[in-house]
Design a protein around this motif. Structure first.
Motif, PDB file in Angstrom:
ATOM      1  N   PHE A  11       0.863  -1.191   0.000  1.00  0.00           N
ATOM      2  CA  PHE A  11       0.000   0.000   0.000  1.00  0.00           C
ATOM      3  C   PHE A  11       0.896   1.236   0.000  1.00  0.00           C
ATOM      4  O   PHE A  11       1.862   1.302   0.759  1.00  0.00           O
ATOM      5  CB  PHE A  11      -0.870   0.042   1.254  1.00  0.00           C
ATOM      6  N   VAL A  18       3.402   0.414   2.938  1.00  0.00           N
ATOM      7  CA  VAL A  18       3.198  -0.720   3.853  1.00  0.00           C
ATOM      8  C   VAL A  18       3.212  -2.008   3.039  1.00  0.00           C
ATOM      9  O   VAL A  18       2.449  -2.167   2.087  1.00  0.00           O
ATOM     10  CB  VAL A  18       1.832  -0.599   4.573  1.00  0.00           C
ATOM     11  N   ALA A  20       1.892  -5.060   3.098  1.00  0.00           N
ATOM     12  CA  ALA A  20       0.843  -5.777   3.837  1.00  0.00           C
ATOM     13  C   ALA A  20       0.897  -7.289   3.611  1.00  0.00           C
ATOM     14  O   ALA A  20       0.641  -8.070   4.522  1.00  0.00           O
ATOM     15  CB  ALA A  20      -0.527  -5.237   3.447  1.00  0.00           C
ATOM     16  N   SER A  40      -3.023  -8.659  14.797  1.00  0.00           N
ATOM     17  CA  SER A  40      -3.681  -7.551  14.128  1.00  0.00           C
ATOM     18  C   SER A  40      -2.680  -6.825  13.230  1.00  0.00           C
ATOM     19  O   SER A  40      -1.548  -6.579  13.639  1.00  0.00           O
ATOM     20  CB  SER A  40      -4.244  -6.601  15.187  1.00  0.00           C
ATOM     21  N   SER A  42      -1.378  -8.041  10.498  1.00  0.00           N
ATOM     22  CA  SER A  42      -0.410  -8.940   9.848  1.00  0.00           C
ATOM     23  C   SER A  42      -0.727  -9.189   8.380  1.00  0.00           C
ATOM     24  O   SER A  42       0.060  -9.821   7.679  1.00  0.00           O
ATOM     25  CB  SER A  42      -0.336 -10.269  10.611  1.00  0.00           C
ATOM     26  N   GLY A  43      -1.898  -8.725   7.912  1.00  0.00           N
ATOM     27  CA  GLY A  43      -2.186  -8.845   6.476  1.00  0.00           C
ATOM     28  C   GLY A  43      -3.270  -9.859   6.137  1.00  0.00           C
ATOM     29  O   GLY A  43      -3.484 -10.163   4.964  1.00  0.00           O
ATOM     30  N   LYS A  44      -4.006 -10.344   7.137  1.00  0.00           N
ATOM     31  CA  LYS A  44      -5.000 -11.402   6.902  1.00  0.00           C
ATOM     32  C   LYS A  44      -6.149 -10.917   6.010  1.00  0.00           C
ATOM     33  O   LYS A  44      -6.497 -11.568   5.025  1.00  0.00           O
ATOM     34  CB  LYS A  44      -5.570 -11.903   8.248  1.00  0.00           C
ATOM     35  N   THR A  46      -6.215  -8.334   4.078  1.00  0.00           N
ATOM     36  CA  THR A  46      -5.679  -7.988   2.754  1.00  0.00           C
ATOM     37  C   THR A  46      -5.519  -9.242   1.898  1.00  0.00           C
ATOM     38  O   THR A  46      -5.946  -9.274   0.736  1.00  0.00           O
ATOM     39  CB  THR A  46      -4.310  -7.275   2.909  1.00  0.00           C
ATOM     40  N   HIS A 200      -9.294 -14.875  15.021  1.00  0.00           N
ATOM     41  CA  HIS A 200      -8.447 -14.846  16.215  1.00  0.00           C
ATOM     42  C   HIS A 200      -8.925 -15.905  17.207  1.00  0.00           C
ATOM     43  O   HIS A 200      -8.322 -16.107  18.236  1.00  0.00           O
ATOM     44  CB  HIS A 200      -8.576 -13.485  16.922  1.00  0.00           C
TER      45      HIS A 200
HETATM   46  N1  LIG Z   1      -6.205   0.517   2.195  1.00  0.00           N
HETATM   47  C1  LIG Z   1      -5.067   0.526   2.904  1.00  0.00           C
HETATM   48  N2  LIG Z   1      -4.146   1.492   2.752  1.00  0.00           N
HETATM   49  C2  LIG Z   1      -2.980   1.507   3.433  1.00  0.00           C
HETATM   50  N3  LIG Z   1      -2.620   0.548   4.317  1.00  0.00           N
HETATM   51  C3  LIG Z   1      -3.488  -0.448   4.517  1.00  0.00           C
HETATM   52  C4  LIG Z   1      -4.757  -0.529   3.833  1.00  0.00           C
HETATM   53  N4  LIG Z   1      -5.405  -1.642   4.245  1.00  0.00           N
HETATM   54  C5  LIG Z   1      -4.604  -2.225   5.149  1.00  0.00           C
HETATM   55  N5  LIG Z   1      -3.447  -1.526   5.330  1.00  0.00           N
HETATM   56  C6  LIG Z   1      -2.325  -1.891   6.194  1.00  0.00           C
HETATM   57  O1  LIG Z   1      -1.870  -3.192   5.821  1.00  0.00           O
HETATM   58  C7  LIG Z   1      -1.543  -3.962   6.960  1.00  0.00           C
HETATM   59  C8  LIG Z   1      -2.373  -5.248   6.975  1.00  0.00           C
HETATM   60  O2  LIG Z   1      -3.736  -4.907   7.217  1.00  0.00           O
HETATM   61  P1  LIG Z   1      -4.891  -6.008   7.314  1.00  0.00           P
HETATM   62  O3  LIG Z   1      -6.168  -5.303   7.426  1.00  0.00           O
HETATM   63  O4  LIG Z   1      -4.715  -6.966   6.210  1.00  0.00           O
HETATM   64  O5  LIG Z   1      -4.507  -6.719   8.706  1.00  0.00           O
HETATM   65  P2  LIG Z   1      -5.265  -7.883   9.504  1.00  0.00           P
HETATM   66  O6  LIG Z   1      -4.281  -8.977   9.697  1.00  0.00           O
HETATM   67  O7  LIG Z   1      -6.537  -8.204   8.819  1.00  0.00           O
HETATM   68  O8  LIG Z   1      -5.537  -7.181  10.911  1.00  0.00           O
HETATM   69  P3  LIG Z   1      -6.788  -7.340  11.931  1.00  0.00           P
HETATM   70  O9  LIG Z   1      -6.560  -8.639  12.662  1.00  0.00           O
HETATM   71  O10 LIG Z   1      -6.635  -6.164  12.827  1.00  0.00           O
HETATM   72  O11 LIG Z   1      -8.045  -7.326  11.135  1.00  0.00           O
HETATM   73  C9  LIG Z   1      -1.772  -3.053   8.159  1.00  0.00           C
HETATM   74  O12 LIG Z   1      -0.534  -2.478   8.518  1.00  0.00           O
HETATM   75  C10 LIG Z   1      -2.732  -2.013   7.647  1.00  0.00           C
HETATM   76  O13 LIG Z   1      -2.570  -0.782   8.329  1.00  0.00           O
END
Ligand SMILES: Nc1ncnc2c1ncn2[C@@H]1O[C@H](COP(=O)(O)OP(=O)(O)OP(=O)(O)O)[C@@H](O)[C@H]1O
Ligand SMILES: [Mg+2]
Length: 245
Positions: A11, A18, A20, A40, A42-44, A46, A200
């Motif tokens: 991103f 980032v 992701a 949280s 970690s990119g799940k 995404t 989780h």
């Molecule tokens: N649209 C975006 N623009 C910029 N950064 C993003 C965007 N979406 C996610 N990120 C960043 O990418 C990384 C992964 O985010 P993601 O939502 O995939 O995490 P997650 O593992 O699903 O977390 P959680 O358990 O909190 O839901 C994070 O650092 C987040 O801030």
């Protein structure tokens, strides 16, 4: 059924970018239930959004049911999603002015099925999820767990080959959460669907064939799930359902 090949998602640009998802490859067979766990951020979400064609990767290829969806354009993708995939999100994304039954029927109506067929299928699924008595309620009249069950019915109603679920039991109490897992378990292994669940919740390992751990966008570890445990617990769950009915 689901093939992720070297998926990367970055991103932004430059210093504030980032990473992701970082070079993740993963194969999921028909009938296989895979749980993705990790801290949280970690990119799940995404990774799952990319796998379901909701977001483009920066790099890598996604093949769903033999089709390279990375090669498809914005016009072709929605149709593929509608016919082969089901999505369950943590925020339920229900339409507020439609009833539970109408919300659950949306994918079939969009795919051009008759109202009769769509509502029959939607009603049957709501019944399976213990919600028949609320099928004419609108989302704001439903509890969080009830709304999640409507969202689950909507994800299953088009009989998709692949189901993506991002934290599906986060808003559910123990008994209902268990039923949701049972349902995902039975549609997965009995109907040969691929199910990918982000969670989780340690209990979700009970339905998984495999548990994948990601950290900082990288796949770091994989272990077998306890899939067989929940399948043998089915009798107990149906008892629960009968008590409520
Ligand atoms: N649209 C975006 N623009 C910029 N950064 C993003 C965007 N979406 C996610 N990120 C960043 O990418 C990384 C992964 O985010 P993601 O939502 O995939 O995490 P997650 O593992 O699903 O977390 P959680 O358990 O909190 O839901 C994070 O650092 C987040 O801030
Ligand atoms: Mg997330």
């Amino acid at each position: 059924m689901v093939e992720l090949q070297k998926i990367t998602k970055i991103f932004g640009r430059g210093e504030t970018s980032v990473h992701a998802v970082n070079n993740v490859s993963l194969n999921i067979q028909p009938g296989e239930i895979v749980v993705i766990m990790g801290p949280s951020g970690s990119g799940k979400t995404t990774l799952v959004s990319i796998a379901g064609g909701l977001m483009k990767p920066t790099d890598g290829t996604i093949i769903i049911d033999g089709t390279d969806i990375t090669a498809k354009n914005e016009r072709q993708l929605p149709k593929i999603r509608l016919t082969t995939m089901g999505f369950i999100f943590q925020s339920f994304n229900l339409l507020q002015n439609l009833t539970a039954m109408e919300n659950a029927a949306i994918p079939l109506l969009l795919a051009g099925q008759s109202k009769q067929t769509a509502f029959d299928k939607s009603r049957a699924l709501l019944e399976r999820l213990n919600l028949s008595h609320r099928s004419h309620a609108r989302p704001r009249e439903l509890s969080g767990g009830e709304q999640q069950r409507v969202a689950i019915a909507r994800a299953l109603v088009n009989n998709p080959k692949v189901i993506f679920a991002d934290e599906p039991t986060a808003n559910l109490d123990r008994a209902i959460g268990h039923q949701v897992m049972q349902l995902l378990c039975s549609v997965g292994c009995e109907q040969g669907k691929s199910v990918i669940i982000v969670s989780h919740d340690e209990r979700i390992k009970d339905v998984a064939h495999r548990v994948i751990y990601i950290e900082d966008g990288k796949l770091i570890r994989e272990e077998p799930g306890q899939h067989n445990r929940i399948c043998t617990m089915r009798a107990h769950s149906y008892q629960l359902r009968d008590q409520r009915a």
